[in-house]
Scaffold this motif. Structure first.
Motif, mmCIF file in Angstrom:
data_model
loop_
_atom_site.group_PDB
_atom_site.id
_atom_site.type_symbol
_atom_site.label_atom_id
_atom_site.label_comp_id
_atom_site.label_asym_id
_atom_site.label_seq_id
_atom_site.Cartn_x
_atom_site.Cartn_y
_atom_site.Cartn_z
ATOM 1 N N UNK A 1 45.602 -31.350 -64.502
ATOM 2 C CA UNK A 1 45.167 -30.368 -63.523
ATOM 3 C C UNK A 1 43.755 -29.897 -63.860
ATOM 4 N N UNK A 2 43.084 -29.298 -62.886
ATOM 5 C CA UNK A 2 41.702 -28.852 -63.057
ATOM 6 C C UNK A 2 41.669 -27.433 -63.601
ATOM 7 N N UNK A 3 40.825 -27.226 -64.606
ATOM 8 C CA UNK A 3 40.615 -25.884 -65.152
ATOM 9 C C UNK A 3 39.277 -25.371 -64.629
ATOM 10 N N UNK A 4 39.305 -24.300 -63.847
ATOM 11 C CA UNK A 4 38.095 -23.762 -63.218
ATOM 12 C C UNK A 4 37.418 -22.696 -64.077
ATOM 13 N N UNK A 5 37.946 -22.415 -65.264
ATOM 14 C CA UNK A 5 37.438 -21.317 -66.089
ATOM 15 C C UNK A 5 35.978 -21.535 -66.467
ATOM 16 N N UNK A 6 35.177 -20.461 -66.363
ATOM 17 C CA UNK A 6 33.778 -20.494 -66.790
ATOM 18 C C UNK A 6 33.378 -19.076 -67.192
ATOM 19 N N UNK A 7 32.542 -18.953 -68.226
ATOM 20 C CA UNK A 7 32.229 -17.645 -68.822
ATOM 21 C C UNK A 7 31.000 -16.975 -68.214
ATOM 22 N N UNK A 8 30.830 -17.063 -66.912
ATOM 23 C CA UNK A 8 29.740 -16.358 -66.232
ATOM 24 C C UNK A 8 30.279 -15.767 -64.936
ATOM 25 N N UNK A 9 29.470 -14.949 -64.311
ATOM 26 C CA UNK A 9 29.851 -14.341 -63.043
ATOM 27 C C UNK A 9 28.932 -14.850 -61.937
ATOM 28 N N UNK A 10 29.371 -14.653 -60.700
ATOM 29 C CA UNK A 10 28.549 -15.042 -59.564
ATOM 30 C C UNK A 10 28.944 -16.392 -59.001
ATOM 31 N N UNK A 11 27.972 -17.070 -58.403
ATOM 32 C CA UNK A 11 28.192 -18.367 -57.767
ATOM 33 C C UNK A 11 27.642 -19.473 -58.651
ATOM 34 N N UNK B 1 26.905 -25.833 -72.392
ATOM 35 C CA UNK B 1 28.238 -26.057 -71.823
ATOM 36 C C UNK B 1 29.318 -25.399 -72.669
ATOM 37 N N UNK B 2 29.110 -25.374 -73.983
ATOM 38 C CA UNK B 2 30.095 -24.720 -74.848
ATOM 39 C C UNK B 2 30.051 -23.204 -74.691
ATOM 40 N N UNK B 3 28.866 -22.642 -74.549
ATOM 41 C CA UNK B 3 28.753 -21.198 -74.321
ATOM 42 C C UNK B 3 29.462 -20.784 -73.038
ATOM 43 N N UNK B 4 29.385 -21.639 -72.014
ATOM 44 C CA UNK B 4 30.012 -21.327 -70.731
ATOM 45 C C UNK B 4 31.520 -21.547 -70.754
ATOM 46 N N UNK B 5 32.048 -22.128 -71.832
ATOM 47 C CA UNK B 5 33.482 -22.349 -71.938
ATOM 48 C C UNK B 5 33.965 -23.622 -71.286
ATOM 49 N N UNK B 6 33.045 -24.524 -70.922
ATOM 50 C CA UNK B 6 33.434 -25.780 -70.278
ATOM 51 C C UNK B 6 33.990 -26.759 -71.302
ATOM 52 N N UNK B 7 33.426 -26.777 -72.516
ATOM 53 C CA UNK B 7 33.891 -27.675 -73.577
ATOM 54 C C UNK B 7 34.227 -26.854 -74.816
ATOM 55 N N UNK B 8 35.012 -27.478 -75.702
ATOM 56 C CA UNK B 8 35.426 -26.821 -76.943
ATOM 57 C C UNK B 8 34.569 -27.233 -78.133
ATOM 58 N N UNK B 9 34.101 -28.488 -78.138
ATOM 59 C CA UNK B 9 33.312 -29.017 -79.252
ATOM 60 C C UNK B 9 32.079 -29.742 -78.721
ATOM 61 N N UNK B 10 31.107 -29.894 -79.628
ATOM 62 C CA UNK B 10 29.917 -30.704 -79.367
ATOM 63 C C UNK B 10 29.844 -31.775 -80.446
ATOM 64 N N UNK B 11 29.742 -33.036 -80.029
ATOM 65 C CA UNK B 11 29.530 -34.125 -80.985
ATOM 66 C C UNK B 11 28.037 -34.408 -81.040
#
Length: 658
Positions: A382-392, A151-161
C-alpha cells in the motif's frame, strides 16, 4: 567524497557491521514493514568501476554491477529510490572556478530551470533501465547526497546509502556506508595478499547521528562548521586547519572541548607565574552555534524549500563579519585552550560563506518521490502518503510517468489501491532470484518454504522455487541460473509479514512427517480436509510457534544404557555352572623388603586380643595382664642392622651374633 578524514573521527560511533538481511529483519521487527532507502547513485557507480574492465565491455559490465546492487535491495522487499547528481553542484576544481560564487545566483538558476541532468551517457542508459523495470529515481538539482538527506528529513526514506560523508553534513540522520560483499568495514577492495574474501550477502555499516552526537559531541551544525573550516570536494578550507584542529574548534562550548580536559604545559605554567593576569577563567565560546545563527532564522524547522529559512543578505553578512572578528581574536589570545597547544597564526582565518550556505540550504528539487505498490521500487502493498512538511507538495512517480498534487493531511486522489500481491514488471530481464520475495505473494508461483536455520541471531527460511512455473508469470527470458540454485534464504520475519501461509504449510508438513516417523503411518484425512472446509483449520495470519523445535537436529543422541536387573531370591546367573579358575598362590609374591615390613593393624595379634578384651569387657585382672604383655615388648632394646651384618676383609658378608 567530502572530507575523507571525517569518517575516522566518527568511527567510534559506528554500529556493528551487519548483513543486509539482518538489517531488514531488525527493521521489520521494530516497525512492522521493510525499510525505505535512498541510494546515492554515484557511490554505486564508483564502486562498480575498476581498472580490470575492458574498454569495449565497460558500459555493459558497469550496468550489470550497478543493477545487481540495486536489485539486491529490492530482493529483500526494500523500497528504493536512486538519486543522481545534477548540474548545480559546484565544480570539483577547488577554488579556481568556485571562488566568489554567490548563493543567491545559484538559487536563481535552480528556480529558473527544470532539467538538471548532466547528460552523462552511462547515467542516461541507467535511467532507461530503471524506468523499464519500474524502479524510481530522482534527478537532483545539485549534490545527490544532499537530495538523499533531504528525502530523509521529509520522512520519505529511512536510510541513505552513500560513501560520501557529506551526506551527514547535509543533515542525514542514518547512513549506510561501505555497501559491499565484504564483512569487514574496508573502503576499497582488499589486495590479493589479503585474507579478506567477499561473501554471498551484501554488508553495510550503519552510522546513526544520535550515537555520533553522544559519542563524539559532533552534531550536524558542528559538522557544518568543521566542513566550512576544513574544506571538502569544492574548497581547500582555511590555512593551517587540519582535521584535528577543525574538530577541536568545532567542539568548543561543549564538554568534549579541550578546555576541560587538557593539562597545562611547563612553559605555560612559567608564563602564568610571570603574568598571573593572563590566567583565563572562562572557556572559549560555542563557535559552531554562533556561525549557524549568522545564517538561519529557525534552526529546528524543516521546510519544503530549505532556502526560505535563510536570513536576508544584509543582516547575514553583518553578523558573519562580526563572527569572524570574534573567532580570530580567540584564536590569537586563547588558542591553547582551543587546540591544546600553542599555534602560531600569521593571518586571520577566512571562511567562504558560499559553502556554508550550500550545507545549510542545499539546492534540491521539491518534486518528492512517492512509493506506490504498482512499481518494483515499492516493498509494501500500500502507499504511504506521510511527509514531514505542511502545505501543498508535488509527488512524482517517474517509473509510471505520474504526478500527484498532495495537500498534506488530505488523502491523495487516484492513488493505486492496496494490493494483495507484489508487482512484477513485464519487461524484467534480470536474475529471477531478486523477485522471489515478491513472487511468494502470487498463488501460482509454487514457491515453498522447505528449510529453516538460524544465522547471526536471525531466523531464516529457505524459499524454493520452480523456474517453469515462474516462467508462466515472467514471459521474458530470464538470466541463467546455476543448476541446483533454485532457492534463496530470507529472514523469517519477511515471509511472516507478507506470506504467512507458506510458513503454515511448512509447519503442517513438518508435523505430518514427525507423526509418520513416530506412529509409522500417515494420519487419515477427511473429505472436509481435502476441500479445505475443516472446522479445525487455522485462519491465515501470523502464526505463533517455534520453528526451532521443527528444525532437524544434527546431533545424534547417545545410545541408552541398559539397566542391570537385580536377582530375586532363589535366582542364579546362567554362568553358575562354569567352574572358576583357582587362584595361583605363586602369582602374587609378597614384598618382603624391610621398608614394607610394617605389620598392618588387622594382622597384629596383640591388638586383636586387646580389642576382644575391650569388647567382652574382661575383668580388671585380665586387662592388667594384657597391658603387662604390651609393656614387655615396648621395653625391648632396639637392634640396628649394622650390629647384625658385618663386612669381612675378603668382601664377603658374614653373619655375626653378638
Amino acid at each position: 567524497m567530502g572530507i575523507p578524514e571525517l569518517w575516522e573521527l566518527l568511527r567510534p560511533a559506528f554500529d556493528r557491521r551487519l548483513a543486509l538481511d539482518e538489517l531488514v529483519d531488525q527493521f521489520i521487527v521494530e516497525h512492522s514493514r521493510p525499510p525505505r532507502i535512498a541510494i546515492d547513485a554515484y557511490s554505486f557507480i564508483f564502486q562498480a568501476d575498476h581498472s580490470s574492465i575492458l574498454v569495449e565491455d565497460k558500459e555493459s559490465i558497469l550496468l550489470q554491477n550497478v543493477m545487481a546492487k540495486i536489485l539486491a535491495l529490492i530482493g529483500l522487499n526494500i523500497s528504493v529510490v536512486v538519486v543522481f547528481d545534477g548540474v548545480l553542484k559546484p565544480s570539483k576544481t577547488k577554488e579556481k572556478e568556485n571562488c566568489g560564487m554567490s548563493y543567491e545566483n545559484e538559487l536563481e538558476r535552480l528556480q529558473n530551470n527544470s532539467n538538471y541532468s548532466e547528460n552523462n551517457p552511462f547515467v542516461e542508459q541507467l535511467k532507461k533501465e530503471l524506468v523499464k523495470n519500474k524502479i524510481e529515481y530522482v534527478q537532483a538539482a545539485g549534490e545527490g547526497e544532499a537530495q538523499c538527506a533531504y528525502l530523509q528529513k521529509l520522512g520519505v526514506v529511512d536510510y541513505v546509502i552513500s560513501q560520501d560523508v557529506d551526506a551527514l553534513v547535509f543533515g542525514a540522520r542514518k547512513v549506510l556506508r561501505n555497501f559491499s560483499r565484504f564483512a569487514e568495514d574496508i573502503g576499497q577492495s582488499p589486495s590479493k595478499k589479503s585474507d579478506i574474501t567477499p561473501k554471498q550477502s551484501y554488508y553495510v555499516t550503519p552510522v546513526d547521528m544520535d550515537k555520533v552526537e553522544k559519542e563524539t559531541g559532533l552534531t550536524v551544525h558542528r559538522l557544518i562548521f568543521l566542513a566550512s573550516l576544513r574544506g571538502g570536494d569544492y574548497s581547500v578550507g582555511a590555512k593551517k586547519m587540519g582535521i584535528v584542529n577543525a574538530k577541536n574548534l568545532a567542539l568548543c562550548g561543549t564538554k568534549f572541548g579541550l578546555y576541560y580536559s587538557r593539562v597545562k604545559s611547563k612553559v605555560e605554567l612559567k608564563e602564568l607565574k610571570k603574568n598571573p593576569d593572563r590566567l583565563v577563567t572562562e572557556p572559549p565560546p560555542d563557535f559552531a552555534t554562533e556561525l549557524i545563527d549568522c545564517f538561519v532564522n529557525d534552526v529546528d524547522k524543516v521546510d519544503l524549500h530549505p532556502w526560505e529559512l535563510r536570513k536576508d543578505s544584509t543582516s547575514r553578512q553583518s553578523q558573519f563579519a562580526t563572527f569572524l572578528r570574534k573567532l580570530n581574536f580567540y584564536l590569537r589570545e586563547q588558542n591553547r585552550d582551543i587546540f591544546g597547544r600553542k599555534v602560531t597564526l600569521n593571518e586571520d582565518f577566512k571562511i567562504d560563506e558560499y559553502y556554508t550556505m550550500l550545507y545549510l540550504f542545499p539546492l534540491v528539487t521539491d518534486k518528492i518521490v512517492i512509493f506506490t505498490p504498482d512499481t518494483l521500487s515499492s516493498g509494501e502493498l500500500q502507499t504511504d502518503e506521510t511527509i514531514n512538511v505542511k502545505g501543498t507538495v508535488t509527488r512524482t512517480c517517474i517509473s509510471n510517468n505520474r504526478v500527484y498534487h498532495q495537500h498534506v493531511g488530505i488523502p491523495i486522489d487516484n492513488l493505486p489501491k492496496t494490493q494483495t500481491q507484489f508487482f512484477i514488471p513485464e519487461d524484467y530481464s534480470w536474475s529471477v532470484k531478486y523477485l522471489i520475495t515478491k513472487l511468494m505473494t502470487h498463488k501460482d508461483s509454487t514457491i515453498q518454504v522447505t528449510n529453516y536455520k538460524e544465522e547471526n541471531g536471525v531466523e531464516k527460511l529457505m524459499l524454493k522455487y520452480d523456474l517453469m512455473a515462474i516462467s508462466q508469470i515472467i514471459t521474458k527470458i530470464l538470466r541463467p541460473v546455476s543448476p541446483g540454485q533454485n532457492y534463496i534464504w530470507v529472514p523469517r520475519s519477511l515471509v511472516e509479514l507478507y506470506a504467512p501461509k507458506l510458513i503454515q504449510n511448512y509447519v503442517e508438513q513438518k508435523k505430518e512427517k514427525e507423526y509418520i516417523k513416530k506412529h509409522k503411518y500417515s494420519p487419515q484425512k477427511t473429505t472436509l480436509d481435502s476441500l479445505g472446509l475443516s472446522p479445525t483449520k487455522k485462519k491465515s495470519g501470523p502464526i505463533a510457534f517455534d520453528l526451532k523445535s521443527l528444525s532437524p537436529n544434527k546431533t545424534t543422541p547417545s545410545p541408552k544404557k541398559r539397566k542391570k536387573h537385580e536377582l530375586l531370591p532363589g535366582q542364579q546367573k546362567l554362568d553358575f555352572f562354569i567352574k572358576k579358575k583357582k587362584e595361583d598362590p605363586f602369582v602374587h609374591v609378597p614384598n618382603l623388603s624391610r621398608e614394607n615390613s610394617a605389620i598392618e593393624p588387622e594382622d597384629n595379634p596383640f591388638l586383636e586380643i586387646k580389642e576382644k578384651a575391650a569388647k567382652k569387657q574382661l575383668p580388671e585382672k585380665v586387662k592388667k595382664e594384657y597391658e603387662y604383655q604390651d609393656s614387655f615388648f615396648d621395653d625391648l632394646p632396639e637392634i640396628s642392622t649394622s650390629s647384625i651384618f658385618l663386612k669381612s676383609d675378603n668382601k664377603q658378608e658374614k653373619s655375626v651374633m653378638e
